[in-house]
Design a protein around this motif. Structure first.
Motif, PDB file in Angstrom:
ATOM      1  N   MET A  32       0.846  -1.176   0.000  1.00 45.53           N
ATOM      2  CA  MET A  32       0.000   0.000   0.000  1.00 45.53           C
ATOM      3  C   MET A  32       0.892   1.240   0.000  1.00 45.53           C
ATOM      4  N   SER A  33       0.569   2.185  -0.818  1.00 46.55           N
ATOM      5  CA  SER A  33       1.323   3.429  -0.907  1.00 46.55           C
ATOM      6  C   SER A  33       0.659   4.489  -0.029  1.00 46.55           C
ATOM      7  N   HIS A  34       1.455   5.191   0.730  1.00 47.58           N
ATOM      8  CA  HIS A  34       0.931   6.238   1.598  1.00 47.58           C
ATOM      9  C   HIS A  34       1.151   7.597   0.954  1.00 47.58           C
ATOM     10  N   LYS A  35       0.170   8.480   1.068  1.00 47.49           N
ATOM     11  CA  LYS A  35       0.266   9.822   0.500  1.00 47.49           C
ATOM     12  C   LYS A  35       0.302  10.841   1.639  1.00 47.49           C
ATOM     13  N   THR A  36       1.337  11.689   1.627  1.00 49.95           N
ATOM     14  CA  THR A  36       1.465  12.695   2.679  1.00 49.95           C
ATOM     15  C   THR A  36       1.152  14.083   2.148  1.00 49.95           C
ATOM     16  N   CYS A  86      -0.526  12.056   6.935  1.00 50.26           N
ATOM     17  CA  CYS A  86      -0.683  10.981   5.963  1.00 50.26           C
ATOM     18  C   CYS A  86      -2.169  10.832   5.677  1.00 50.26           C
ATOM     19  N   GLU A  87      -2.546  10.998   4.412  1.00 52.17           N
ATOM     20  CA  GLU A  87      -3.956  10.890   4.045  1.00 52.17           C
ATOM     21  C   GLU A  87      -4.422   9.438   3.999  1.00 52.17           C
ATOM     22  N   THR A  88      -3.498   8.504   3.994  1.00 56.01           N
ATOM     23  CA  THR A  88      -3.842   7.088   3.928  1.00 56.01           C
ATOM     24  C   THR A  88      -4.162   6.512   5.308  1.00 56.01           C
ATOM     25  N   CYS A  89      -3.278   6.757   6.285  1.00 51.25           N
ATOM     26  CA  CYS A  89      -3.459   6.133   7.599  1.00 51.25           C
ATOM     27  C   CYS A  89      -3.751   7.123   8.722  1.00 51.25           C
ATOM     28  N   GLY A  90      -3.641   8.425   8.457  1.00 50.63           N
ATOM     29  CA  GLY A  90      -3.977   9.428   9.461  1.00 50.63           C
ATOM     30  C   GLY A  90      -2.843   9.844  10.384  1.00 50.63           C
ATOM     31  N   GLY A 109       6.402  22.897  13.118  1.00 51.88           N
ATOM     32  CA  GLY A 109       7.714  23.426  13.420  1.00 51.88           C
ATOM     33  C   GLY A 109       8.839  22.950  12.530  1.00 51.88           C
ATOM     34  N   PHE A 110       8.543  22.145  11.513  1.00 48.44           N
ATOM     35  CA  PHE A 110       9.597  21.743  10.586  1.00 48.44           C
ATOM     36  C   PHE A 110       9.950  22.912   9.680  1.00 48.44           C
ATOM     37  N   ARG A 111      11.196  22.986   9.294  1.00 44.58           N
ATOM     38  CA  ARG A 111      11.687  24.124   8.516  1.00 44.58           C
ATOM     39  C   ARG A 111      11.118  24.170   7.095  1.00 44.58           C
ATOM     40  N   THR A 112      10.950  23.004   6.464  1.00 41.78           N
ATOM     41  CA  THR A 112      10.418  22.948   5.095  1.00 41.78           C
ATOM     42  C   THR A 112       9.314  21.895   5.012  1.00 41.78           C
ATOM     43  N   LYS A 113       8.527  21.969   3.946  1.00 41.44           N
ATOM     44  CA  LYS A 113       7.500  20.946   3.714  1.00 41.44           C
ATOM     45  C   LYS A 113       8.145  19.579   3.512  1.00 41.44           C
ATOM     46  N   THR A 114       9.290  19.560   2.839  1.00 40.00           N
ATOM     47  CA  THR A 114      10.001  18.301   2.590  1.00 40.00           C
ATOM     48  C   THR A 114      10.435  17.659   3.902  1.00 40.00           C
ATOM     49  N   ASP A 115      10.940  18.468   4.839  1.00 41.94           N
ATOM     50  CA  ASP A 115      11.350  17.940   6.148  1.00 41.94           C
ATOM     51  C   ASP A 115      10.152  17.361   6.899  1.00 41.94           C
ATOM     52  N   ALA A 116       9.021  18.036   6.832  1.00 44.50           N
ATOM     53  CA  ALA A 116       7.820  17.557   7.517  1.00 44.50           C
ATOM     54  C   ALA A 116       7.356  16.230   6.933  1.00 44.50           C
ATOM     55  N   LYS A 117       7.363  16.118   5.606  1.00 43.06           N
ATOM     56  CA  LYS A 117       6.949  14.874   4.960  1.00 43.06           C
ATOM     57  C   LYS A 117       7.923  13.741   5.275  1.00 43.06           C
ATOM     58  N   ALA A 169       9.468  13.186   7.914  1.00 46.72           N
ATOM     59  CA  ALA A 169       9.247  12.691   9.270  1.00 46.72           C
ATOM     60  C   ALA A 169       8.198  11.580   9.296  1.00 46.72           C
ATOM     61  N   LEU A 170       7.437  11.449   8.224  1.00 45.24           N
ATOM     62  CA  LEU A 170       6.413  10.408   8.145  1.00 45.24           C
ATOM     63  C   LEU A 170       6.835   9.283   7.208  1.00 45.24           C
TER      64      LEU A 170
END
Length: 53
Positions: free
Chosen positions: A1-5, A26-30, A36-44, A46-47
């Protein structure tokens, strides 16, 4: 299963907390991160989801 963040603005970062931070969900599992992450990439990043075999 692919997860989408999805990353979005939430919280702040920096020495004085004056810069916009990001969180991710994560839109798949919640699963979510705190803001507080510096960039969107850093936040993603983390998941990181690892599929169990």
């Amino acid at each position: 299963m692919s997860h989408k963040t999805l990353a979005f603005e939430r919280g702040t970062y920096g020495p004085q907390g004056d810069q916009t931070g990001y969180a991710a969900r994560c839109e798949t599992c919640g699963a979510v991160t705190f803001g507080g992450f510096r960039t969107k990439t850093d936040a993603k990043a983390a998941l990181l989801h690892i599929e169990q075999q």
